[in-house]
Every structure is written in structure tokens, then in C-alpha cells.
Write a protein that holds these residues in place. Structure first.
Motif, PDB file in Angstrom:
ATOM      1  N   THR A 181      49.071   1.932  16.638  1.00  0.00           N
ATOM      2  CA  THR A 181      48.027   2.315  17.591  1.00  0.00           C
ATOM      3  C   THR A 181      48.134   3.805  17.913  1.00  0.00           C
ATOM      4  OG1 THR A 181      48.042   0.107  18.576  1.00  0.00           O
ATOM      5  CG2 THR A 181      47.043   1.883  19.867  1.00  0.00           C
ATOM      6  N   LYS A 182      47.117   4.544  17.545  1.00  0.00           N
ATOM      7  CA  LYS A 182      47.089   5.973  17.825  1.00  0.00           C
ATOM      8  C   LYS A 182      47.055   6.213  19.335  1.00  0.00           C
ATOM      9  CE  LYS A 182      46.707  10.246  16.308  1.00  0.00           C
ATOM     10  NZ  LYS A 182      47.742  10.878  15.468  1.00  0.00           N
ATOM     11  N   ASN A 183      47.743   7.231  19.786  1.00  0.00           N
ATOM     12  CA  ASN A 183      47.807   7.653  21.200  1.00  0.00           C
ATOM     13  C   ASN A 183      48.619   6.713  22.084  1.00  0.00           C
ATOM     14  OD1 ASN A 183      46.151   9.949  20.752  1.00  0.00           O
ATOM     15  ND2 ASN A 183      44.313   8.680  20.916  1.00  0.00           N
ATOM     16  N   LEU A 184      49.216   5.681  21.501  1.00  0.00           N
ATOM     17  CA  LEU A 184      50.094   4.794  22.278  1.00  0.00           C
ATOM     18  C   LEU A 184      51.520   5.337  22.211  1.00  0.00           C
ATOM     19  CD1 LEU A 184      50.925   2.307  23.862  1.00  0.00           C
ATOM     20  CD2 LEU A 184      50.861   0.975  21.730  1.00  0.00           C
ATOM     21  N   LYS A 185      51.986   5.873  23.316  1.00  0.00           N
ATOM     22  CA  LYS A 185      53.319   6.460  23.370  1.00  0.00           C
ATOM     23  C   LYS A 185      54.274   5.615  24.214  1.00  0.00           C
ATOM     24  CE  LYS A 185      51.366  11.098  22.780  1.00  0.00           C
ATOM     25  NZ  LYS A 185      51.560  11.077  21.318  1.00  0.00           N
ATOM     26  N   HIS A 186      53.789   5.108  25.348  1.00  0.00           N
ATOM     27  CA  HIS A 186      54.642   4.328  26.254  1.00  0.00           C
ATOM     28  C   HIS A 186      53.882   3.067  26.672  1.00  0.00           C
ATOM     29  CE1 HIS A 186      57.350   7.749  26.469  1.00  0.00           C
ATOM     30  NE2 HIS A 186      56.316   8.517  26.779  1.00  0.00           N
ATOM     31  N   ILE A 187      54.294   1.918  26.159  1.00  0.00           N
ATOM     32  CA  ILE A 187      53.626   0.664  26.477  1.00  0.00           C
ATOM     33  C   ILE A 187      53.740   0.372  27.972  1.00  0.00           C
ATOM     34  CG2 ILE A 187      53.555  -1.822  26.035  1.00  0.00           C
ATOM     35  CD1 ILE A 187      54.764  -1.269  23.298  1.00  0.00           C
ATOM     36  N   ASP A 188      52.630   0.017  28.566  1.00  0.00           N
ATOM     37  CA  ASP A 188      52.608  -0.360  29.977  1.00  0.00           C
ATOM     38  C   ASP A 188      53.670  -1.432  30.222  1.00  0.00           C
ATOM     39  OD1 ASP A 188      52.030  -1.332  32.528  1.00  0.00           O
ATOM     40  OD2 ASP A 188      49.875  -1.047  32.289  1.00  0.00           O
ATOM     41  N   GLN A 189      54.514  -1.232  31.208  1.00  0.00           N
ATOM     42  CA  GLN A 189      55.623  -2.149  31.459  1.00  0.00           C
ATOM     43  C   GLN A 189      55.135  -3.546  31.810  1.00  0.00           C
ATOM     44  OE1 GLN A 189      58.711  -1.525  30.751  1.00  0.00           O
ATOM     45  NE2 GLN A 189      59.323  -3.603  31.327  1.00  0.00           N
ATOM     46  N   GLU A 190      53.969  -3.644  32.426  1.00  0.00           N
ATOM     47  CA  GLU A 190      53.419  -4.959  32.755  1.00  0.00           C
ATOM     48  C   GLU A 190      53.129  -5.745  31.481  1.00  0.00           C
ATOM     49  OE1 GLU A 190      50.000  -6.963  35.647  1.00  0.00           O
ATOM     50  OE2 GLU A 190      49.915  -4.818  35.178  1.00  0.00           O
ATOM     51  N   ILE A 191      52.772  -5.035  30.409  1.00  0.00           N
ATOM     52  CA  ILE A 191      52.554  -5.666  29.108  1.00  0.00           C
ATOM     53  C   ILE A 191      53.875  -5.870  28.380  1.00  0.00           C
ATOM     54  CG2 ILE A 191      51.567  -5.287  26.804  1.00  0.00           C
ATOM     55  CD1 ILE A 191      49.206  -3.903  28.170  1.00  0.00           C
ATOM     56  N   ALA A 192      54.708  -4.831  28.329  1.00  0.00           N
ATOM     57  CA  ALA A 192      55.973  -4.890  27.590  1.00  0.00           C
ATOM     58  C   ALA A 192      56.879  -6.005  28.090  1.00  0.00           C
ATOM     59  CB  ALA A 192      56.691  -3.547  27.688  1.00  0.00           C
ATOM     60  N   SER A 193      56.858  -6.247  29.391  1.00  0.00           N
ATOM     61  CA  SER A 193      57.744  -7.254  29.973  1.00  0.00           C
ATOM     62  C   SER A 193      57.365  -8.676  29.567  1.00  0.00           C
ATOM     63  CB  SER A 193      57.738  -7.144  31.502  1.00  0.00           C
ATOM     64  OG  SER A 193      56.444  -7.429  32.018  1.00  0.00           O
ATOM     65  N   LEU A 194      56.138  -8.861  29.065  1.00  0.00           N
ATOM     66  CA  LEU A 194      55.671 -10.192  28.684  1.00  0.00           C
ATOM     67  C   LEU A 194      55.969 -10.533  27.235  1.00  0.00           C
ATOM     68  CD1 LEU A 194      52.097 -10.107  30.308  1.00  0.00           C
ATOM     69  CD2 LEU A 194      54.142 -11.178  31.258  1.00  0.00           C
ATOM     70  N   LEU A 195      56.259  -9.525  26.402  1.00  0.00           N
ATOM     71  CA  LEU A 195      56.322  -9.726  24.960  1.00  0.00           C
ATOM     72  C   LEU A 195      57.541 -10.553  24.552  1.00  0.00           C
ATOM     73  CD1 LEU A 195      55.347  -6.151  23.716  1.00  0.00           C
ATOM     74  CD2 LEU A 195      53.889  -8.191  23.795  1.00  0.00           C
ATOM     75  N   PRO A 196      57.312 -11.643  23.819  1.00  0.00           N
ATOM     76  CA  PRO A 196      58.436 -12.405  23.274  1.00  0.00           C
ATOM     77  C   PRO A 196      58.995 -11.701  22.043  1.00  0.00           C
ATOM     78  CG  PRO A 196      56.376 -13.421  22.631  1.00  0.00           C
ATOM     79  CD  PRO A 196      56.021 -12.275  23.532  1.00  0.00           C
ATOM     80  N   GLU A 197      60.079 -12.212  21.521  1.00  0.00           N
ATOM     81  CA  GLU A 197      60.785 -11.546  20.431  1.00  0.00           C
ATOM     82  C   GLU A 197      59.953 -11.433  19.161  1.00  0.00           C
ATOM     83  OE1 GLU A 197      65.012 -12.025  17.962  1.00  0.00           O
ATOM     84  OE2 GLU A 197      64.614 -13.236  19.745  1.00  0.00           O
ATOM     85  N   ASN A 198      59.061 -12.376  18.914  1.00  0.00           N
ATOM     86  CA  ASN A 198      58.336 -12.384  17.631  1.00  0.00           C
ATOM     87  C   ASN A 198      57.024 -11.603  17.669  1.00  0.00           C
ATOM     88  OD1 ASN A 198      57.017 -14.411  19.274  1.00  0.00           O
ATOM     89  ND2 ASN A 198      56.054 -15.174  17.400  1.00  0.00           N
ATOM     90  N   ILE A 199      56.695 -10.974  18.805  1.00  0.00           N
ATOM     91  CA  ILE A 199      55.451 -10.206  18.917  1.00  0.00           C
ATOM     92  C   ILE A 199      55.797  -8.750  19.222  1.00  0.00           C
ATOM     93  CG2 ILE A 199      53.296  -9.884  20.180  1.00  0.00           C
ATOM     94  CD1 ILE A 199      53.198 -12.867  20.657  1.00  0.00           C
ATOM     95  N   LYS A 200      55.280  -7.854  18.394  1.00  0.00           N
ATOM     96  CA  LYS A 200      55.585  -6.428  18.552  1.00  0.00           C
ATOM     97  C   LYS A 200      54.292  -5.619  18.563  1.00  0.00           C
ATOM     98  CE  LYS A 200      58.134  -2.551  16.438  1.00  0.00           C
ATOM     99  NZ  LYS A 200      58.762  -2.125  17.707  1.00  0.00           N
ATOM    100  N   ILE A 201      54.137  -4.768  19.579  1.00  0.00           N
ATOM    101  CA  ILE A 201      53.034  -3.810  19.626  1.00  0.00           C
ATOM    102  C   ILE A 201      53.536  -2.510  19.016  1.00  0.00           C
ATOM    103  CG2 ILE A 201      51.464  -2.514  21.107  1.00  0.00           C
ATOM    104  CD1 ILE A 201      51.668  -4.746  23.155  1.00  0.00           C
TER     105      ILE A 201
END
Length: 436
Positions: A381-401
């Protein structure tokens, strides 16, 4: 691994230029210091607002030029289709070749082409010709006005240009249009009756909404970025950047007997609605979840995965860079795929680089899904430098942004690609592609 009995096979080449080489060019959409003006003309509304707008003059390249009776989104479609047909050796100088390798002819070919918004520019020009003092000067309304604002005129002109006599399907479901147009063409080929000769559908969408009025309207909805940078999933995201464009693909009816290794096929589709709000998605992402779940139903993705093998799924999100929308979609993806033991899910939004071309976005992104499967390479994803923590905290091990820092990810094989498109009114569309 077994497949559905009936496929719809995507042509080996689509109308989108090679993503890897074009991506850096298009990604400069919001960088006013280094824009390539040969390909993109910036359109400004206010000191910080930027829009990726295509100069129609760049499309007037053929011996039979696209003239004043064609609105801009029709020009985009004719241009993109001619590029597609040329690559597939189906046409020469805008004329369909009678004998071609794909067996495509005027009788067996239809289209499913949509657009999100009618030509605002043409509507405004016609309106100004009907009000004082212009009307007092006997300025005549163009006879092309009505054909220019009808959503089905783009595919109609396509059929007239190539003498195609198959069905014309036209979809207009806001920002879900592009993906739904592909789904409509896919389902038509799936469900044709015994008397229907249709074997091929040209599918996609075109959009030319880069006008001050549409920009002002989206500003009033507080949906557009005030910084002029599209940053899906990023902690600093503040809305989308408007762009224009067209995505078009050739979909051909196929079956288990003639599908070859490395063919890319559509194997599932899902359409739902939220029944919730005109401009906001369900906070828990249920509408998108149900669309994705439908796309996966009765396909190899859920039914026939080998237990001892890892599969790779690429998801090109709708993610427009809004706070609510991006979070809602991630919740839906996690609900459907989170925790799957033999499925790696890679999540990307092309809108960081391409902006949001409204109705055309899903069609363009489906072309990117095709290219991703073809090359086994995922562009982050272009321009994505720091994933929003509200999103990052939800991600399980098998899903990567994938962020910009991850760079292009080359895998041995990407098995599946899912394209999501959601629109105002609570419409949701998802299509699933599979590489044989």
C-alpha cells in the motif's frame, strides 16, 4: 484439487498497463513537485486538495478520433478497450478482426460496463445554456446532451464501434460499480440459457468525475483528504483522493476441460447491502463480510484446501483512506479469514497509489488482482507508513497488511486474489479470482 464445473476464464492480457512499471508514475498523484504531466494532469480545488485527472487530449490518438459526441468516460472506455484488443490481437485500427485466436465475434460478445456518476461537466454545460443571459443569446442545447449523460452510452458506443451484438449490461452502484459490473458479466455467462450464443463479455467500468462540483460535494461529506494524500490504514489517514480512470477485462466462458495451468479464473462472487446508512458502512463490517463469504462459497477456498499445504490469498481492499471505512473492512476480513491455519492473507489497498476513481476503482483493482496472480508479486500500500494501532491490534497472525517499507513481495505462488468494492447506499461487492 477440484474446481467448479463451470469457469469464466480471464484473458491472458488485460487493459491495465504493467502494474510494476506504471506504479511509481501513478503514485505521484499527490506529489506536485514531481508529477509526470505527460500522463496525469493535476486538478486543484483549494490550496491542499489534489486530484488525479486524465487529460482527454491524450486519448485522441487514432485515425478515427473520438469526437465531441463522446463524453469523457466513454473516451476512457474506448481507449482502454482498444488497448486491450490490440494486445490480444483482436482488432486493428478500431475494427474487430473477423478471424482471431479467441473466437470472438460480433454475435458471441457482450459487455457489462458501469459508471458511478454521470458526466457532471456535460450536465453543467447544458444547464448554463438554458439560463439567462446565455439562453437570451440563442445558444442551442447540444443534440448529444442526452446520450452523453446516459450511463449505458459508454458500452453502447463500444458496441457500435466494434459492431458487437451481444447483451449490454450497465451497472451503477456508486463505488461498488466496477466490481459489480465484473460480477454481472460473470454471472451472465454462468447462467446463460441454451439459446444464448454469448461466449465472451467485456467487463469493467469507467469514471470521469474530476470536476469542481463533485469535489465540493465530497468535501461537504468530509470524505476527501484535506492533505491531498491517500493513506489507507495509516494512522494519519484523513480521507480519499479523487481520481479518474477505466479498467476493462475480457471474460470468456470456460469449463473444466479447457482450463490450463496458470489460467486465471473467476470462481466466486458476492453482492450484499448494509441496510444501514447512506454514506457510512456498518461499523462491524458485516455487509462486506457477507459479500466476501458469498464469494468464497462453493469454491476451492473453503471446501478443498489440502490440510498440509499453505495457501496465499491476496486481498485488494476497497479501503479508501477513511477512518471508519478502513477499520470496518479490516474487521470483516478478520472475521472471515482470521485464524485460518493454512491460509496466509496479504492485505493491500491500491488507492494509496491510484487514488479513488469511484465507480471505476473496482474494475481497475480487479486488473491489479489479475496482474498480482500472474506475476506472483504483491505491491504494498503506497503512502502507508504506520498502521493505525486500532487496526494493527486486531490483526491475527495469518493476516498481514503490507506497508511501503515491506516493498514488493515476491511469492512462489499466489493462489487466490479477492477484490472488494463498497459504495454509498451500503452496497458491497466482492469477486474471487483463482490461479490454476
Amino acid at each position: 484439487m477440484s474446481l467448479n464445473e463451470t469457469f469464466n476464464n480471464l484473458a491472458n492480457t488485460n487493459g491495465y498497463k504493467n502494474v510494476k512499471t506504471q506504479w511509481p508514475l501513478i503514485s505521484k498523484i499527490s506529489n506536485t513537485d514531481s508529477l509526470d504531466f505527460n500522463s496525469i494532469v493535476p486538478y486543484y480545488f483549494g490550496p491542499t486538495m489534489s486530484v488525479g485527472k486524465i487529460d482527454p487530449a491524450l486519448l485522441l490518438l487514432y485515425e478515427k478520433p473520438f469526437n465531441s459526441k463522446y463524453n469523457t468516460f466513454t473516451q476512457f472506455l474506448l481507449y482502454a478497450t482498444e488497448k486491450l484488443f490490440y494486445k490480444l490481437n483482436l482488432s486493428s485500427n478500431n475494427v474487430l478482426k473477423e478471424n482471431n485466436d479467441l473466437g470472438l465475434n460480433s454475435e458471441n460478445t457482450g459487455s457489462s460496463i458501469g459508471t458511478g456518476i454521470i458526466s457532471i461537466e456535460d450536465a453543467l454545460q447544458a444547464t448554463t445554456s438554458m439560463v439567462p443571459p446565455v439562453i437570451q443569446k440563442n445558444k442551442k442545447l447540444s443534440p448529444h446532451f442526452i446520450p452523453k449523460i446516459l450511463p449505458n452510452m459508454a458500452p453502447a458506443n463500444l458496441h457500435i464501434n466494434y459492431k458487437l451484438k451481444g447483451p449490454i449490461l450497465t451497472t451503477s452502484t456508486a463505488c461498488a460499480t466496477g466490481t459489480q459490473s465484473i460480477i454481472d458479466g460473470y454471472r451472465y455467462l454462468q447462467n446463460e440459457d441454451d439459446f444464448d450464443e454469448t461466449e465472451h463479455m467485456i467487463v469493467g467500468a469507467s469514471e470521469a468525475s474530476g470536476h469542481a462540483l463533485s469535489i465540493a460535494g465530497f468535501q461537504r461529506l468530509r470524505a476527501m483528504s484535506v492533505k491531498g494524500v491517500s493513506k489507507p490504514f495509516d494512522v494519519e489517514r484523513d480521507g480519499f483522493v479523487l481520481s479518474e480512470g477505466c479498467g476493462v477485462m475480457l471474460l470468456s466462458k470456460s469449463n473444466i476441460s479447457n482450463v490450463k495451468e496458470n489460467d486465471i479464473c473467476i470462481v466466486g462472487s458476492g453482492l450484499t447491502s448494509d441496510g444501514y446508512h447512506l454514506t457510512s458502512p456498518l461499523p462491524d463490517g458485516d455487509g462486506g463480510y457477507r459479500a466476501m463469504k458469498k464469494a468464497c462459497k462453493n469454491t476451492v477456498l473453503f471446501e478443498n484446501l489440502e490440510k498440509n499445504k499453505m495457501y496465499n490469498l491476496y486481498v485488494n481492499c476497497h479501503a479508501t483512506s477513511t477512518k471508519v471505512g478502513d477499520l470496518s473492512e479490516i474487521k470483516a476480513i478478520i472475521k472471515l479469514f482470521g485464524g485460518a491455519k493454512n491460509l496466509n492473507v496479504y492485505v493491500v489497498s491500491s488507492k494509496g497509489a491510484l487514488g479513488h476513481s469511484l465507480g471505476a476503482s473496482g474494475a481497475i483493482e480487479a486488473c491489479i488482482c489479475y496482474q498480482t496472480l500472474k506475476t506472483n508479486t504483491i505491491l504494498p500500500t503506497k503512502n502507508l507508513k504506520h498502521i493505525d494501532q486500532e487496526i494493527a491490534s486486531l490483526l491475527p497472525e495469518n493476516i498481514k497488511i503490507l506497508t511501503e517499507a515491506d516493498g514488493p513481495l515476491k511469492l512462489e505462488k499466489i493462489d487466490f486474489a479477492m477484490n472488494n468494492s463498497f459504495g454509498f447506499g451500503g452496497v458491497n461487492s466482492s469477486v474471487l479470482l483463482y490461479k490454476v
